[in-house]
Design a protein around this motif. Structure first.
Motif, PDB file in Angstrom:
ATOM      1  N   SER A   5       0.899  -1.157   0.074  1.00  0.00           N
ATOM      2  CA  SER A   5      -0.007   0.137  -0.057  1.00  0.00           C
ATOM      3  C   SER A   5       0.844   1.143  -0.039  1.00  0.00           C
ATOM      4  O   SER A   5       2.073   1.133   0.053  1.00  0.00           O
ATOM      5  N   ASP A   6       0.270   2.399  -0.068  1.00  0.00           N
ATOM      6  CA  ASP A   6       0.820   3.526   0.022  1.00  0.00           C
ATOM      7  C   ASP A   6       1.504   3.785   1.441  1.00  0.00           C
ATOM      8  O   ASP A   6       1.090   3.255   2.305  1.00  0.00           O
ATOM      9  N   GLY A   7       2.860   4.476   1.372  1.00  0.00           N
ATOM     10  CA  GLY A   7       3.171   4.809   2.585  1.00  0.00           C
ATOM     11  C   GLY A   7       4.084   3.894   3.334  1.00  0.00           C
ATOM     12  O   GLY A   7       4.841   4.154   4.391  1.00  0.00           O
ATOM     13  N   VAL A   8       4.467   2.531   2.590  1.00  0.00           N
ATOM     14  CA  VAL A   8       4.886   1.740   3.243  1.00  0.00           C
ATOM     15  C   VAL A   8       6.481   1.746   2.890  1.00  0.00           C
ATOM     16  O   VAL A   8       7.234   1.504   3.836  1.00  0.00           O
ATOM     17  N   ALA A  56       6.506 -13.827  -3.523  1.00  0.00           N
ATOM     18  CA  ALA A  56       6.451 -13.628  -1.821  1.00  0.00           C
ATOM     19  C   ALA A  56       7.839 -13.284  -1.439  1.00  0.00           C
ATOM     20  O   ALA A  56       7.764 -12.287  -0.432  1.00  0.00           O
ATOM     21  N   ILE A  57       8.900 -13.898  -1.750  1.00  0.00           N
ATOM     22  CA  ILE A  57      10.308 -13.516  -1.371  1.00  0.00           C
ATOM     23  C   ILE A  57      10.257 -11.906  -1.473  1.00  0.00           C
ATOM     24  O   ILE A  57      11.084 -10.922  -0.748  1.00  0.00           O
ATOM     25  N   LEU A  58      10.075 -11.524  -2.838  1.00  0.00           N
ATOM     26  CA  LEU A  58      10.306 -10.127  -3.288  1.00  0.00           C
ATOM     27  C   LEU A  58       9.643  -9.112  -2.329  1.00  0.00           C
ATOM     28  O   LEU A  58      10.017  -8.080  -1.846  1.00  0.00           O
ATOM     29  N   LEU A  59       8.411  -9.541  -2.030  1.00  0.00           N
ATOM     30  CA  LEU A  59       7.572  -8.819  -1.079  1.00  0.00           C
ATOM     31  C   LEU A  59       8.211  -8.522   0.315  1.00  0.00           C
ATOM     32  O   LEU A  59       8.255  -7.578   0.645  1.00  0.00           O
ATOM     33  N   LEU A 102      10.986  -6.125  -0.252  1.00  0.00           N
ATOM     34  CA  LEU A 102      10.479  -4.884  -0.463  1.00  0.00           C
ATOM     35  C   LEU A 102      10.037  -4.210   0.930  1.00  0.00           C
ATOM     36  O   LEU A 102      10.166  -3.169   1.339  1.00  0.00           O
ATOM     37  N   LEU A 103       9.175  -5.022   1.739  1.00  0.00           N
ATOM     38  CA  LEU A 103       8.898  -4.656   2.879  1.00  0.00           C
ATOM     39  C   LEU A 103       9.852  -4.441   4.015  1.00  0.00           C
ATOM     40  O   LEU A 103       9.953  -3.390   4.854  1.00  0.00           O
ATOM     41  N   THR A 127      12.777  -3.186   3.492  1.00  0.00           N
ATOM     42  CA  THR A 127      13.385  -1.762   2.935  1.00  0.00           C
ATOM     43  C   THR A 127      12.764  -0.940   3.883  1.00  0.00           C
ATOM     44  O   THR A 127      12.850   0.385   3.890  1.00  0.00           O
ATOM     45  N   GLY A 128      11.273  -1.107   4.198  1.00  0.00           N
ATOM     46  CA  GLY A 128      10.396  -0.129   4.568  1.00  0.00           C
ATOM     47  C   GLY A 128      10.952   0.117   6.380  1.00  0.00           C
ATOM     48  O   GLY A 128      10.266   1.121   6.988  1.00  0.00           O
ATOM     49  N   GLY A 129      11.854  -1.051   6.660  1.00  0.00           N
ATOM     50  CA  GLY A 129      12.094  -0.511   8.246  1.00  0.00           C
ATOM     51  C   GLY A 129      11.806  -1.794   9.050  1.00  0.00           C
ATOM     52  O   GLY A 129      11.472  -2.579   8.640  1.00  0.00           O
ATOM     53  N   GLU A 130      12.589  -1.611  10.128  1.00  0.00           N
ATOM     54  CA  GLU A 130      12.317  -2.763  11.131  1.00  0.00           C
ATOM     55  C   GLU A 130      10.992  -3.152  11.607  1.00  0.00           C
ATOM     56  O   GLU A 130      10.897  -4.379  11.637  1.00  0.00           O
ATOM     57  N   SER A 131      10.245  -2.339  11.567  1.00  0.00           N
ATOM     58  CA  SER A 131       8.949  -2.570  11.982  1.00  0.00           C
ATOM     59  C   SER A 131       8.169  -3.599  10.960  1.00  0.00           C
ATOM     60  O   SER A 131       7.210  -4.256  11.263  1.00  0.00           O
ATOM     61  N   PHE A 132       8.623  -3.579   9.626  1.00  0.00           N
ATOM     62  CA  PHE A 132       7.946  -4.333   8.492  1.00  0.00           C
ATOM     63  C   PHE A 132       8.629  -5.699   8.420  1.00  0.00           C
ATOM     64  O   PHE A 132       7.976  -6.382   7.595  1.00  0.00           O
ATOM     65  N   ALA A 133       9.786  -5.867   9.214  1.00  0.00           N
ATOM     66  CA  ALA A 133      10.334  -7.158   8.924  1.00  0.00           C
ATOM     67  C   ALA A 133       9.587  -8.295   9.569  1.00  0.00           C
ATOM     68  O   ALA A 133       9.346  -9.358   8.870  1.00  0.00           O
ATOM     69  N   GLY A 134       9.105  -8.056  10.582  1.00  0.00           N
ATOM     70  CA  GLY A 134       8.034  -9.177  11.189  1.00  0.00           C
ATOM     71  C   GLY A 134       6.886  -9.447  10.162  1.00  0.00           C
ATOM     72  O   GLY A 134       6.503 -10.532  10.021  1.00  0.00           O
ATOM     73  N   MET A 135       6.166  -8.374   9.471  1.00  0.00           N
ATOM     74  CA  MET A 135       5.284  -8.541   8.622  1.00  0.00           C
ATOM     75  C   MET A 135       5.604  -9.297   7.597  1.00  0.00           C
ATOM     76  O   MET A 135       4.875 -10.042   6.639  1.00  0.00           O
ATOM     77  N   ALA A 136       6.743  -9.163   7.113  1.00  0.00           N
ATOM     78  CA  ALA A 136       7.443  -9.760   5.885  1.00  0.00           C
ATOM     79  C   ALA A 136       7.445 -11.311   6.183  1.00  0.00           C
ATOM     80  O   ALA A 136       7.247 -12.135   5.414  1.00  0.00           O
TER      81      ALA A 136
END
Lengths: 115, 203
Positions: free
Chosen positions: B4-7, B145-148, B151-152, B154-163
């Motif tokens: 989404s936007d802003g990630v 899924a791996i690319l997702l 990419l997530l 790169t959005g920061g540490e908070s997104f690594a878990g979501m990845a």
């Protein structure tokens, strides 16, 4: 003088009776207002309690309505058949334009080739 | 699965737009006009596939089909996926407008890879085609899924878990897409082999 005295005593008796009657009539009135005050106080408490209960019922209804609004918002935001048809139309349209341009270029190329 | 936007940070977003633009231009150059109807149909299928939900416990994920698009279209797959994603973003609000470049890379690169692998691996018989199709279908989704996840991240540490969550949540989708791709390839092999690749069209 006896008649004057008698008249005075009679007046005194009458006045005394009137005062007695008035006093008697006030006493029950006082007791009555005291009773009304007592029932008025208990009515206030009951009315207050009813208001609190009505408020909590209204709050529950409002919460229910807010939940329904959230569900409705989500339902409206879902993609519908209209959006699917729009997208497919766009895809076929853009590919059609590309096809047209390619065909025209091919005709131009072959036209120049033969000319 | 769409970002989404802003990630994503602005640099990643802009860079992915440029890369997608370049790959799309190359794809357009490499597409022959005779392939355009096939491109249109496959793009439409990809566009609609995101509406098919696979229930997964309390939530659901949706079908992606980058592998199938890749193995059917070859080099034109990137344009097809880019167009499909743009329309999904505009009409379905799947994914943000600023993330279209990243989403196209995320699904377009696996599609191109799946197309390449399919052409290398597919052999001649029906069985080998079906196996190759299933493999490439799953491979496409797995790479997406791996690319997702990348990419997530790169959005920061908070997104690594979501990845990690995204990777785990799409496991059933890998299998289902492999099965779907296998069935599609088997059907096309019998009914219209020309759709399966340019080499067959020349024969």
């Amino acid at each position: 003088m006896n008649t004057e005295l008698k008249i005075l005593f009679m007046i005194r008796r009458v006045v005394g009776l009137v005062v007695l009657v008035l006093a008697l009539s006030f006493v029950p009135a006082e007791m009555a207002t005291a009773g009304e005050d007592a029932t008025a106080v208990s009515d206030c408490a009951a009315v207050g309690q009813q208001m609190v209960e009505a408020n909590s019922r209204l709050a529950a209804d409002l919460r229910q309505i807010k939940r329904e609004i959230a569900a409705l918002r989500q339902e409206v935001a879902e993609p519908g058949v209209k959006d699917v048809i729009t997208g497919i139309g766009y895809i076929f349209g853009l590919c059609g334009v590309a096809f047209f341009v390619a065909a025209r270029n091919k005709a131009k190329d072959s036209g120049e080739g033969t000319a | 699965m769409h970002i989404s936007d802003g990630v994503l940070p602005a640099a990643v977003s802009i860079g992915s737009f440029l890369a997608s633009g370049a790959l799309a231009a190359i794809g357009i150059k490499m597409t022959r006009p005779e392939d355009l109807p096939k491109v249109a149909v496959v793009t439409a299928a990809f566009f609609v596939a995101a509406l098919v939900h696979v229930p997964l416990g309390p939530t659901s994920v949706h079908l992606l089909l980058p592998g199938l698009v890749g193995l059917l279209l070859g080099p034109a797959a990137f344009v097809s996926i880019g167009l499909g994603l743009t329309l999904q973003s505009l009409l379905f609000q799947f994914g943000g407008l600023t993330a279209i470049g990243a989403n196209s890379l995320m699904m377009g690169l696996p599609a191109l890879l799946a197309g390449l692998v399919f052409r290398l691996v597919r052999g001649k018989s029906l069985v080998s085609h079906v196996v190759a199709g299933a493999l490439c279908g799953s491979l496409g989704t797995a790479c997406a899924a791996i690319l997702l996840a990348g990419l997530l991240a790169t959005g920061g540490e908070s997104f690594a878990g979501m990845a990690k969550l995204a990777l785990a949540a799409h496991l059933p989708v890998f299998f289902i897409e492999g099965i779907i791709s296998g069935f599609t390839v088997s059907f096309l092999y019998r009914v219209k082999p020309e759709m399966l690749g340019r080499q067959r069209e020349h024969r």
